[in-house]
Design an enzyme around this catalytic site. Structure first.
Site, PDB file in Angstrom:
ATOM      1  N   GLY A  58       0.821  -1.204   0.000  1.00 29.71           N
ATOM      2  CA  GLY A  58       0.000   0.000   0.000  1.00 29.71           C
ATOM      3  C   GLY A  58       0.853   1.251   0.000  1.00 29.71           C
ATOM      4  O   GLY A  58       2.050   1.201   0.310  1.00 29.71           O
ATOM      5  N   CYS A  85       5.082  -6.466   1.642  1.00 27.24           N
ATOM      6  CA  CYS A  85       5.490  -5.059   1.652  1.00 27.24           C
ATOM      7  C   CYS A  85       4.805  -4.309   2.796  1.00 27.24           C
ATOM      8  O   CYS A  85       5.093  -4.573   3.955  1.00 27.24           O
ATOM      9  CB  CYS A  85       5.223  -4.418   0.292  1.00 27.24           C
ATOM     10  SG  CYS A  85       6.108  -2.847   0.042  1.00 27.24           S
ATOM     11  N   TYR A  86       3.866  -3.402   2.515  1.00 28.95           N
ATOM     12  CA  TYR A  86       3.164  -2.710   3.600  1.00 28.95           C
ATOM     13  C   TYR A  86       2.500  -3.710   4.534  1.00 28.95           C
ATOM     14  O   TYR A  86       2.473  -3.519   5.752  1.00 28.95           O
ATOM     15  CB  TYR A  86       2.120  -1.757   3.014  1.00 28.95           C
ATOM     16  CG  TYR A  86       1.433  -0.900   4.051  1.00 28.95           C
ATOM     17  CD1 TYR A  86       1.881   0.389   4.313  1.00 28.95           C
ATOM     18  CD2 TYR A  86       0.351  -1.386   4.785  1.00 28.95           C
ATOM     19  CE1 TYR A  86       1.262   1.183   5.277  1.00 28.95           C
ATOM     20  CE2 TYR A  86      -0.266  -0.609   5.751  1.00 28.95           C
ATOM     21  CZ  TYR A  86       0.190   0.672   5.991  1.00 28.95           C
ATOM     22  OH  TYR A  86      -0.413   1.445   6.952  1.00 28.95           O
ATOM     23  N   HIS A 180       7.785  -8.130  -3.606  1.00 32.53           N
ATOM     24  CA  HIS A 180       6.478  -8.432  -4.200  1.00 32.53           C
ATOM     25  C   HIS A 180       6.534  -9.742  -4.991  1.00 32.53           C
ATOM     26  O   HIS A 180       7.012  -9.759  -6.132  1.00 32.53           O
ATOM     27  CB  HIS A 180       6.043  -7.288  -5.123  1.00 32.53           C
ATOM     28  CG  HIS A 180       5.665  -6.037  -4.401  1.00 32.53           C
ATOM     29  ND1 HIS A 180       4.389  -5.805  -3.940  1.00 32.53           N
ATOM     30  CD2 HIS A 180       6.409  -4.963  -4.029  1.00 32.53           C
ATOM     31  CE1 HIS A 180       4.357  -4.625  -3.327  1.00 32.53           C
ATOM     32  NE2 HIS A 180       5.573  -4.099  -3.366  1.00 32.53           N
ATOM     33  N   GLU A 182       4.019 -11.212  -6.292  1.00 30.22           N
ATOM     34  CA  GLU A 182       2.922 -11.255  -7.265  1.00 30.22           C
ATOM     35  C   GLU A 182       3.314 -10.738  -8.635  1.00 30.22           C
ATOM     36  O   GLU A 182       2.624 -11.021  -9.630  1.00 30.22           O
ATOM     37  CB  GLU A 182       1.711 -10.484  -6.736  1.00 30.22           C
ATOM     38  CG  GLU A 182       1.868  -8.973  -6.649  1.00 30.22           C
ATOM     39  CD  GLU A 182       2.469  -8.490  -5.336  1.00 30.22           C
ATOM     40  OE1 GLU A 182       2.211  -7.328  -4.968  1.00 30.22           O
ATOM     41  OE2 GLU A 182       3.186  -9.271  -4.677  1.00 30.22           O
ATOM     42  N   ASP A 238     -16.887 -10.166 -22.684  1.00 29.86           N
ATOM     43  CA  ASP A 238     -17.727 -10.499 -21.537  1.00 29.86           C
ATOM     44  C   ASP A 238     -19.133 -10.918 -21.946  1.00 29.86           C
ATOM     45  O   ASP A 238     -19.628 -11.967 -21.511  1.00 29.86           O
ATOM     46  CB  ASP A 238     -17.785  -9.304 -20.577  1.00 29.86           C
ATOM     47  CG  ASP A 238     -16.403  -8.860 -20.133  1.00 29.86           C
ATOM     48  OD1 ASP A 238     -15.508  -9.721 -20.053  1.00 29.86           O
ATOM     49  OD2 ASP A 238     -16.211  -7.661 -19.884  1.00 29.86           O
ATOM     50  N   LYS A 380     -10.676 -10.934 -16.195  1.00 34.70           N
ATOM     51  CA  LYS A 380     -10.806 -10.990 -17.656  1.00 34.70           C
ATOM     52  C   LYS A 380     -10.081 -12.197 -18.252  1.00 34.70           C
ATOM     53  O   LYS A 380     -10.594 -12.841 -19.166  1.00 34.70           O
ATOM     54  CB  LYS A 380     -10.273  -9.700 -18.277  1.00 34.70           C
ATOM     55  CG  LYS A 380     -10.358  -9.640 -19.791  1.00 34.70           C
ATOM     56  CD  LYS A 380     -11.790  -9.421 -20.282  1.00 34.70           C
ATOM     57  CE  LYS A 380     -12.132  -7.954 -20.200  1.00 34.70           C
ATOM     58  NZ  LYS A 380     -13.446  -7.655 -20.812  1.00 34.70           N
TER      59      LYS A 380
END
Length: 524
Positions: A58, A85-86, A180, A182, A238, A380
């Protein structure tokens, strides 16, 4: 049938630009997760009953008095927690440790030295140094770092500039990483996340494309029963996937309305009807409303007003078609999970208001339908994977983004049928040659733009004074920033010549070399 929600991870969002990536990686591993604001109600957390919790990064400074904190209840649930992280920093402070300004800020690549062979990082390495210690190539982004470990925690990772780049309380299954995992820049990020959610949290990998499809179809049958459903089919990803999912679940109880507004790509209307109505047997009504849209847009130059005109006209046409149908109880929409996340954030004041998309809003109250939103839990990329599995042509699912107002915002200024026809033809040539040169998948978005100005040209021995078309192609990861694509000169030369030779009303082609920022990707 497999319960795809039985083992799940809760991700608490502290506002990092990477937070949705955490959720996407966990889903990619095969485990269901949800992403919610860090201050979500305690009752929701208890009811959600996660098998593990991840605290995101964050932008706040964790040492400030009013800095965001994780809800205390998560430390009382006796489930594994991973702070990133945060998230790591607030864990440290809340559990009795300390954090302070880093001696040297770290933004970008770093090498992490894994220590003590913790269950989280054991045997996950990019290389081994001369001392026999495992090293990881990671992505750092911080100006604050943990300086003192909470009681019961041990150091599991460090970098040259960050003494505590990872910690663990193995007994409680609490872990923190300053880097991170991710992001793709952290090479072993996915194995680290998989180690946490699958091995430490003991989540089964039930979140698979086949299981999602089976679960969705059964849920649609249960929700809809013998009633009829209406769907606005745009031909986009979609709504296309929603159409096929519903058709699989309820067959002819579904009616799709495809509004051809005259602002689509070349032959797109025919392709939609061919794919869904003829090839897949979906019941589709085609509303040929081109002239209605052109008339509504007559003499309007303002981009935002054009968007609103197109949106209102779509609702009018859709409403007219809906009134001609009997016994419709449900309205299906292609809401996807990022829409839900953005809407929740907007409602709580933590995110910008959701952008308008293809969903049908603003229908009159006497057309009161119940909503069906079968994609609202999906990202998506998950929607696309389902579409491929259901037999929708891959080229329709993996096309570059196309704006909701269509060519209406790629024709600068006033929209006319003549301009739309010229732009359609130019754009089709550009797309065709991107495919022919195997460049289409190497750029993230490409399109042509019609400029309402004229330029002098020469055709044969005759002077020509006609319109200008701009070509635009960008490379981007998240569409928040983008750089113009450095397409080969011989390619641009060939495309330019084709456009000017084959489309009589175009006398000049230019290539847009503007990045985002300062420019936007679309011109309007």
């Amino acid at each position: 049938m497999t319960n795809i929600h039985s083992d799940k991870i809760l991700i608490l969002d502290f506002g990092s630009q990477y937070t949705q990536l955490i959720a996407r990686r966990v889903r990619e591993i095969g485990i269901y997760c949800e992403l919610l604001p860090f201050d979500v109600d305690d009752d929701f957390i208890k009811k959600f009953n996660p098998k593990g919790i991840i605290l995101s990064g964050g932008p706040d400074t964790v040492t400030q008095n009013n800095a965001a904190r994780a809800p205390q209840i998560i430390f009382d649930l006796n489930v594994p927690i991973l702070g990133i992280c945060y998230g790591m920093q607030t864990m440290a402070i809340q559990l009795g440790g300390q954090a302070t300004s880093a001696g040297k800020h770290e933004y970008g690549f770093a090498k992490v030295r894994a220590r003590n062979h913790s269950p989280l990082l054991k045997d996950i390495v990019d290389e081994v140094n001369t001392e026999g210690c495992g090293l990881l190539d990671v992505w750092m982004s911080h100006g604050i770092e943990v300086k003192q470990l909470p009681e019961g925690f041990k150091l599991i990772a460090s970098t040259e500039n960050c003494d505590i780049a990872g910690f663990a309380n193995v007994e409680k299954h609490y872990y923190g990483l300053q880097f991170h995992p991710e992001v793709t820049h952290t090479k072993q990020g996915l194995p680290i996340l998989e180690r946490f959610v699958a091995d430490i949290c003991h989540c089964k990998k039930n979140w698979t494309t086949d299981n999602i499809i089976s679960d969705s179809i059964q849920n649609l049958k249960n929700q809809i029963g013998s009633n009829n459903v209406l769907l606005g089919l745009s031909g986009g990803v979609d709504s296309s996937v929603v159409a096929v999912l519903l058709h699989e679940a309820i067959g002819d109880q579904l009616t799709c309305v495809f509004v051809d507004n005259g602002l689509l790509r070349l032959n797109e209307g025919d392709e939609v009807m061919q794919t869904f109505a003829q090839n897949m047997g979906v019941k589709v009504i085609r509303a040929n409303a081109q002239q209605k849209f052109y008339k509504a847009l007559d003499n309007e130059n303002d981009p935002e007003k054009k968007r609103k005109i197109i949106g209102h006209a779509f609702i009018e046409v859709f409403e007219e078609e809906a009134r001609n149908l009997d016994d419709i109880k449900f309205l299906a929409q292609g809401t996807i999970y990022p829409d839900v996340i953005e809407s929740a954030g907007a409602a709580s004041g933590k995110a910008k208001v959701i952008k308008s998309h293809h969903n049908v809003g603003g229908l009159p109250e006497d057309l009161s339908f119940e909503l069906v939103e079968p994609l609202k839990e999906l990202f998506k990329d998950e929607v696309r994977e389902i579409g491929v599995k259901l037999g929708i042509p891959a080229h329709m699912l993996y096309r570059h983004p196309f704006p909701g107002p269509g060519l209406g915002v790629r024709i600068l200024g006033q929209v006319k049928e003549e301009y739309a026809d010229i732009l359609r033809a130019a754009d089709a040539i550009f797309m065709q040659e991107l495919y022919n040169y195997e460049l289409y998948d190497k750029v993230n978005q490409a399109f042509a733009v019609f400029l309402p100005v004229k330029s002098v040209g020469v055709t044969g021995d005759e002077r020509r004074y006609d319109f200008v078309v701009a070509l635009r192609a960008v490379e981007t990861i998240d569409f928040m920033t983008a750089r113009w694509a450095h397409l080969p000169y011989d390619f641009l030369d060939f495309v330019s010549n084709r456009i000017m030779n084959e489309i009589p009303r175009i006398s000049r082609v230019v290539y847009d070399i503007s990045g985002k920022p300062p420019a936007t990707i679309e011109w309007e």
